[in-house]
Design a protein around this motif. Structure first.
Motif, PDB file in Angstrom:
ATOM      1  N   LEU A  19      26.617  -7.019  44.115  1.00 50.66           N
ATOM      2  CA  LEU A  19      26.905  -7.823  42.936  1.00 50.66           C
ATOM      3  C   LEU A  19      28.370  -8.239  42.860  1.00 50.66           C
ATOM      4  CD1 LEU A  19      24.793  -5.975  40.216  1.00 50.66           C
ATOM      5  CD2 LEU A  19      24.429  -8.298  41.091  1.00 50.66           C
ATOM      6  N   ALA A  20      29.250  -7.490  43.476  1.00 52.82           N
ATOM      7  CA  ALA A  20      30.669  -7.843  43.487  1.00 52.82           C
ATOM      8  C   ALA A  20      31.012  -8.745  44.667  1.00 52.82           C
ATOM      9  CB  ALA A  20      31.523  -6.574  43.528  1.00 52.82           C
ATOM     10  N   VAL A  21      30.466  -8.455  45.841  1.00 50.71           N
ATOM     11  CA  VAL A  21      30.859  -9.164  47.059  1.00 50.71           C
ATOM     12  C   VAL A  21      30.259 -10.566  47.135  1.00 50.71           C
ATOM     13  CG1 VAL A  21      30.642  -9.151  49.586  1.00 50.71           C
ATOM     14  CG2 VAL A  21      31.320  -7.074  48.378  1.00 50.71           C
ATOM     15  N   TYR A  64      39.662  -3.611  43.367  1.00 48.88           N
ATOM     16  CA  TYR A  64      40.536  -3.386  42.219  1.00 48.88           C
ATOM     17  C   TYR A  64      40.110  -4.149  40.968  1.00 48.88           C
ATOM     18  CZ  TYR A  64      43.514  -1.371  45.782  1.00 48.88           C
ATOM     19  OH  TYR A  64      43.996  -0.615  46.814  1.00 48.88           O
ATOM     20  N   GLY A  65      39.359  -5.227  41.126  1.00 50.80           N
ATOM     21  CA  GLY A  65      38.981  -6.033  39.978  1.00 50.80           C
ATOM     22  C   GLY A  65      37.553  -5.843  39.525  1.00 50.80           C
ATOM     23  N   LEU A  66      36.609  -5.974  40.441  1.00 48.51           N
ATOM     24  CA  LEU A  66      35.205  -6.009  40.047  1.00 48.51           C
ATOM     25  C   LEU A  66      34.520  -4.645  40.023  1.00 48.51           C
ATOM     26  CD1 LEU A  66      34.170  -9.270  41.920  1.00 48.51           C
ATOM     27  CD2 LEU A  66      34.789  -8.984  39.522  1.00 48.51           C
ATOM     28  N   MET A  67      34.783  -3.803  41.007  1.00 45.92           N
ATOM     29  CA  MET A  67      34.090  -2.507  41.047  1.00 45.92           C
ATOM     30  C   MET A  67      34.411  -1.625  39.839  1.00 45.92           C
ATOM     31  SD  MET A  67      31.857  -2.512  43.368  1.00 45.92           S
ATOM     32  CE  MET A  67      31.384  -0.793  43.414  1.00 45.92           C
ATOM     33  N   PRO A  68      35.668  -1.538  39.387  1.00 55.79           N
ATOM     34  CA  PRO A  68      35.906  -0.743  38.170  1.00 55.79           C
ATOM     35  C   PRO A  68      35.114  -1.274  36.965  1.00 55.79           C
ATOM     36  CG  PRO A  68      37.969  -1.138  39.302  1.00 55.79           C
ATOM     37  CD  PRO A  68      36.929  -1.982  39.986  1.00 55.79           C
TER      38      PRO A  68
END
Length: 91
Positions: free
Chosen positions: A33-35, A72-76
């Protein structure tokens, strides 16, 4: 004078149960979902310029830009969302 008997029920805790780490399958979905959207946006934004590069250099550029965005942006954000969904589901 007698002292009152202690209350047999423990006091309720005010902290909700914190979910454990994601399972392997949950983590795979979160990474996807992030990549996928990150690479899609980068390809749309930089596609004309990336098209002039060799495949290895193009992949290197995409990875160099995408990895910090994802880690650093999406996974957290996705971890917070998962925690919020699981905590709300348990109540």
């Amino acid at each position: 004078m007698t002292t009152p008997a202690p209350d047999p029920k423990p006091a309720p805790t005010s902290q909700p149960a914190v979910p454990g780490p994601p399972t392997k399958h949950q983590l795979a979905l979160m990474i996807w979902l992030a990549v996928f959207p990150t690479l899609t946006v980068l390809n749309l934004a930089l596609g004309h310029w990336l098209g002039t590069l060799t495949p290895v250099v193009r992949t290197f550029v995409l990875a160099t830009i995408a990895v910090p965005i994802v880690i650093y942006g999406l996974m957290p954000q996705l971890h917070r969302l998962r925690r919020r969904l699981l905590t709300r589901h348990n109540h």
